[in-house]
Design a protein around this motif. Structure first.
Motif, short mmCIF file in Angstrom:
data_model
loop_
_atom_site.label_atom_id
_atom_site.label_comp_id
_atom_site.label_asym_id
_atom_site.label_seq_id
_atom_site.Cartn_x
_atom_site.Cartn_y
_atom_site.Cartn_z
N VAL A 56 8.23 6.19 0.07
CA VAL A 56 7.10 6.13 1.01
C VAL A 56 6.99 4.73 1.62
CG1 VAL A 56 4.60 6.39 1.30
CG2 VAL A 56 5.86 7.94 -0.22
N GLY A 57 6.86 3.71 0.76
CA GLY A 57 6.64 2.36 1.26
C GLY A 57 7.73 1.87 2.18
N ALA A 58 9.01 2.05 1.79
CA ALA A 58 10.12 1.56 2.60
C ALA A 58 10.16 2.24 3.96
CB ALA A 58 11.43 1.76 1.85
N ARG A 59 9.82 3.51 4.01
CA ARG A 59 9.89 4.26 5.27
C ARG A 59 8.74 3.94 6.20
NH1 ARG A 59 11.69 10.30 5.19
NH2 ARG A 59 11.80 9.67 7.39
N LEU A 60 7.60 3.47 5.64
CA LEU A 60 6.43 3.19 6.47
C LEU A 60 6.17 1.69 6.62
CD1 LEU A 60 3.94 5.92 5.16
CD2 LEU A 60 5.37 5.99 7.21
N GLY A 61 7.00 0.86 5.99
CA GLY A 61 6.80 -0.58 6.07
C GLY A 61 5.57 -1.05 5.32
N LEU A 62 5.28 -0.41 4.18
CA LEU A 62 4.10 -0.74 3.39
C LEU A 62 4.51 -1.24 2.01
CD1 LEU A 62 1.90 2.41 4.14
CD2 LEU A 62 1.60 0.12 5.11
N SER A 63 3.65 -2.05 1.41
CA SER A 63 3.84 -2.44 0.02
C SER A 63 3.64 -1.22 -0.87
CB SER A 63 2.83 -3.52 -0.36
OG SER A 63 1.51 -2.97 -0.34
N PRO A 64 4.08 -1.27 -2.12
CA PRO A 64 3.83 -0.12 -3.01
C PRO A 64 2.35 0.20 -3.14
CG PRO A 64 5.49 -1.56 -3.98
CD PRO A 64 4.97 -2.27 -2.76
N GLU A 65 1.50 -0.84 -3.20
CA GLU A 65 0.06 -0.60 -3.29
C GLU A 65 -0.47 0.04 -2.00
OE1 GLU A 65 1.16 -3.97 -5.96
OE2 GLU A 65 1.50 -3.52 -3.84
N GLY A 66 -0.01 -0.48 -0.85
CA GLY A 66 -0.45 0.10 0.42
C GLY A 66 -0.01 1.54 0.57
N ALA A 67 1.22 1.83 0.13
CA ALA A 67 1.72 3.20 0.21
C ALA A 67 0.94 4.12 -0.72
CB ALA A 67 3.20 3.24 -0.14
N ALA A 68 0.65 3.64 -1.94
CA ALA A 68 -0.12 4.45 -2.90
C ALA A 68 -1.53 4.71 -2.38
CB ALA A 68 -0.17 3.75 -4.25
N GLU A 69 -2.15 3.69 -1.79
CA GLU A 69 -3.49 3.87 -1.24
C GLU A 69 -3.46 4.85 -0.07
OE1 GLU A 69 -7.23 0.95 -0.97
OE2 GLU A 69 -5.56 0.36 0.32
N GLY A 70 -2.37 4.79 0.71
CA GLY A 70 -2.21 5.75 1.80
C GLY A 70 -2.10 7.18 1.28
N ILE A 71 -1.40 7.36 0.17
CA ILE A 71 -1.27 8.70 -0.42
C ILE A 71 -2.64 9.24 -0.81
CG2 ILE A 71 -0.40 9.95 -2.44
CD1 ILE A 71 2.07 8.07 -2.34
N LEU A 72 -3.47 8.39 -1.43
CA LEU A 72 -4.79 8.85 -1.82
C LEU A 72 -5.68 9.10 -0.61
CD1 LEU A 72 -5.72 6.82 -5.03
CD2 LEU A 72 -4.40 8.92 -4.77
N THR A 73 -5.54 8.29 0.45
CA THR A 73 -6.34 8.49 1.66
C THR A 73 -6.03 9.84 2.30
OG1 THR A 73 -6.48 6.11 2.07
CG2 THR A 73 -6.88 7.58 3.95
N VAL A 74 -4.74 10.17 2.40
CA VAL A 74 -4.35 11.46 2.97
C VAL A 74 -4.84 12.60 2.08
CG1 VAL A 74 -2.39 12.94 3.55
CG2 VAL A 74 -2.37 10.53 4.21
N GLY A 131 -7.96 -2.20 -0.20
CA GLY A 131 -6.95 -3.12 0.29
C GLY A 131 -6.75 -4.36 -0.54
N ALA A 132 -7.37 -4.46 -1.71
CA ALA A 132 -7.23 -5.67 -2.53
C ALA A 132 -7.36 -5.32 -4.01
CB ALA A 132 -8.28 -6.70 -2.13
N TRP A 133 -6.80 -6.18 -4.86
CA TRP A 133 -6.95 -6.02 -6.30
C TRP A 133 -8.30 -6.57 -6.74
CZ3 TRP A 133 -3.87 -3.16 -9.26
CH2 TRP A 133 -2.57 -2.88 -8.80
N CYS A 134 -8.93 -5.90 -7.70
CA CYS A 134 -10.19 -6.39 -8.26
C CYS A 134 -10.22 -6.03 -9.74
CB CYS A 134 -11.39 -5.79 -7.53
SG CYS A 134 -11.55 -3.99 -7.70
N GLU A 135 -11.15 -6.64 -10.47
CA GLU A 135 -11.31 -6.35 -11.89
C GLU A 135 -12.45 -5.34 -12.03
OE1 GLU A 135 -9.52 -7.15 -15.59
OE2 GLU A 135 -9.06 -7.98 -13.61
N ARG A 153 5.36 10.64 9.59
CA ARG A 153 3.99 10.98 9.16
C ARG A 153 3.96 11.17 7.64
NH1 ARG A 153 1.01 16.21 9.01
NH2 ARG A 153 3.09 17.11 9.27
N LEU A 154 2.99 10.54 7.00
CA LEU A 154 2.83 10.69 5.56
C LEU A 154 2.14 12.02 5.26
CD1 LEU A 154 2.90 9.61 2.64
CD2 LEU A 154 0.73 8.43 3.12
#
Length: 692
Positions: free
Chosen positions: A410-428, A635-639, A349-350
């Protein structure tokens, strides 16, 4: 230095020392402008960071240290000492037979299903809790006189126990302080070096456990706070820097150094209360009487509620499960800030917080030795922070180090990309922040849709629109200089003294003589305290309040009574009606036919300090749009466009997703939100209510 000397020195400084940064607001009467400054906190000696920040600000904004006339100081020194148990070695003196009040407490089990419940903390062990031969009845009459002949043996015990301070909390001392005062006089005559804390002076109210807990906390903090104040005074003497110093209390007012040294427990919410003060002031300036004020710094997230333009004050709070029976700004604090550490637990659990990287070593991106990823690291990885413009460019961040730490831990333990893991941190993190806001409103029966969110603190702007969307709030306000807004609130503080007397009285005409007698005594003591602090008569204001309940209830509500001096039947009827109305608001019901009693009467004595007349800064003469930056969102990069807060004008309209930067804060305007300048230079973001 006295209040009358202050106009001769045109600079006023407010300081809020947080867990990560020390925030300053500097008002210069010659220009009418307020400036903001930040410097890293120095945890080992916060006074060093304070003086460093003042010197840096003086060099940057062009004033001399000798021109500072008033220093208003919010500090976490008392709070941190309790949380970290860096307290003096204390002895408790209490009525014989009541030595175990601290351990008996209230028999409350917070986790009713725990097989081994965590015991409540007890700050003075049993061998240092000594019984005194004496006894008062509940009405204050003497049942057993104080046995002064036992004092030599008592002094010997205190010396043998190595006491650095003594707390005195005798039975029913709130009704009659004579025994406590006599015991203190005898101890001071024999040991003038020993700090004493008397319950009849610190918290003269009913409820033995809460009164004793407050008195003990006060005693254990006395040597700690006095040592800090001595270090601060030594530093203030350097370079002609000799301002009048006032410390911020938990009730939102300031007090003299003497009061802080005698009653340091009043400083336990010193720093955070500045943000609540600022929220109350901004509610008036912005024309928004209902605000949820959220202060997110490096370590914590503080929530306070402004309802009908008033900040709530409660008569009891707690710190680390220890009750403190003193007036304080009502606030909910959770361990969630920019420095909160993200981790994956054994169950996969994150989690984010409450552990914090603090100022040292700080987030990984600071490059000071931190290895555990934080919320700030996640915001940096997602492009929401400019690594070259952190603290206005005074500190450069390391995005690569932050990305590597998040990927590894975080990412390696949850199977997420660095961006996905960072977004997960902010979501929590945002879910935790939203839960704290909901609880602060729902417990009062309030609807989030009736409130605007006032976001401040160095990290608050990066989360505000997403948290508001989660809880159903459709308007977010980013005040000017949000990174130092608590210091801004402190800048406009007044000196406040609280005086209380517990006396059980029916709220009925027959009790008016006793009520009037108590009110008169409270007002006299309040006047004396303001006079002792050098407040002239024309700058004094005294208001009365009452803790009230229905007969038979075990809790009270604090009901303001205004500037009443000689209460009559009509005034008492208004007070009782106000109680019924407050009870209905808080608990959804009232019983106007039930008898009501007054438990404690209070005087709130305010010494009004000169108010700064603050001017409005002009927009900077440069383009409002600085450029754009790649940002990871949804979930995506934007300008995303990036705007310069100092260059914005009322004509500018910002459509999310976008970023607004200023030296000590960055604001994320989420998708679906629109932002533009509003009253008092605030940036106001809104979205359609049907989407909120």
């Amino acid at each position: 230095m006295t209040q009358s000397d202050e106009p001769l020195r045109p600079v006023r400084i407010a300081v809020d020392i947080g867990g990560t940064f020390t925030d300053l607001q500097i008002f210069d009467a010659r220009t009418g402008l307020v400036h903001a400054w930040k410097t890293p906190t120095t945890p080992d000696d916060p006074s060093l960071g304070l003086v460093t920040g003042v010197r840096e600000a003086a060099a940057h904004f062009g004033f001399a240290l000798a021109e500072v006339g008033l220093l208003l100081h919010g500090t976490t020194i008392a709070t941190n000492a309790v949380l970290e148990r860096r307290l003096a070695r204390g002895v408790l003196l209490t009525t014989a037979g009541f030595e175990d009040v601290l351990e008996i407490n209230r028999h409350v089990r917070r986790d009713i299903y725990a097989l081994a419940p965590d015991p409540f903390p007890v700050l003075i062990p049993r061998d240092r809790r000594l019984g005194v031969a004496e006894r008062l009845r509940a009405d204050g009459t003497v049942e057993r006189p104080l046995e002064e002949a036992a004092l030599p043996a008592l002094l010997a015990r205190i010396a043998a126990l190595g006491a650095e301070c003594v707390a005195i909390s005798l039975l029913h001392a709130y009704a009659n302080p004579a025994h406590e005062r006599r015991l203190a006089a005898l101890l001071r005559a024999a040991r003038p070096d020993l700090p004493l804390s008397l319950s009849s002076e610190v918290s003269p109210e009913i409820r033995e456990y809460e009164r004793t807990s407050t008195t003990v906390l006060n005693a254990l903090l006395m040597p700690v706070v006095r040592a800090y104040l001595e270090r601060l005074e030594r530093r203030l003497g350097e370079g002609g820097f000799r301002p009048r110093v006032l410390l911020v209390q938990s009730n939102g007012g300031v007090c003299s150094l003497r009061t802080a040294a005698e009653q340091p427990a009043r400083l336990l919410l010193s720093g955070p209360s500045g943000g609540a003060l600022a929220a109350g002031r901004l509610a008036q300036l912005l024309g928004r009487p209902n605000l949820v004020a959220v202060d997110m710094g490096g370590t914590s997230f503080d929530v306070s509620v402004v309802q009908d333009g008033r900040v709530s004050v409660v008569t009891q709070g707690e710190i680390d499960r220890l009750p403190v029976r003193l007036p304080m700004v009502e606030m909910r604090t959770i361990g969630a800030g920019g420095g909160s550490i993200a981790a994956v637990d054994a169950g996969g659990r994150l989690t984010v917080g409450p552990r914090s990287a603090g100022a040292q070593p700080g987030p990984v991106a600071y490059g000071r030795g931190g290895t555990e990823p934080t919320v700030t690291d996640a915001s940096l990885v997602l492009g929401r922070l400019d690594p070259g413009y952190f603290l206005g460019g005074m500190m450069r961040l390391d995005p690569a180090a932050a990305r590597a730490a998040i990927a590894r831990r975080v990412g390696a333990r949850l199977g997420l990309s660095p961006e996905g893991a960072a977004e997960g941190i902010l979501t929590v993190t945002n879910a935790n922040l939203g839960a704290a806001i909901r609880l602060s409103l729902f417990e009062k029966g309030l609807d989030p849709r009736d409130f605007a969110l006032l976001s401040f603190g160095g990290a608050g702007g990066l989360h505000a629109t997403e948290v508001a969307a989660e809880v159903g709030i459709a308007e977010v306000i980013f005040p000017r200089e949000p990174g130092t807004l608590s210091a801004y609130g402190i800048l406009f503080s007044d000196l406040v003294q609280d005086v209380a007397r517990s006396r059980l009285l029916r709220a009925a005409p027959a009790a008016l003589p006793a009520i009037a007698e108590t009110v008169a005594a409270l007002r006299a003591e309040a006047e004396a305290r303001l006079a002792r602090d050098g407040i002239p008569p024309e700058a004094r204001a005294i208001e009365i309040a009452a803790d009230m309940r229905y007969v038979g209830q075990a809790f009270e509500l604090l009901i303001p009574w205004g500037a009443v001096a000689a209460p009559d039947a009509a005034a008492l009827a208004r007070l009782t009606a106000a109680f019924h109305a407050a009870h209905r608001r808080r608990f959804s019901y009232a019983n106007p036919d039930e008898p009501v009693e007054i438990v404690t009467l209070r005087a709130i004595a305010t010494g009004r300090l000169p108010r700064p007349e603050v001017g409005e800064p002009r927009p900077a003469a440069r383009p409002a749009r600085k450029g754009s930056r790649r940002v990871f969102a949804d979930g995506a990069w934007c300008e995303a466009p990036v705007f310069d807060r100092a260059a914005l004008t009322p004509a500018d309209r910002i459509e999310g997703p976008a970023l607004v930067e200023e030296p000590f804060a960055t604001h994320w305007i989420g998708r679906g939100w629109t932002a533009r300048l509003g009253p008092a230079g605030a940036l106001v973001a809104t979205r359609p209510r049907r989407a909120a």
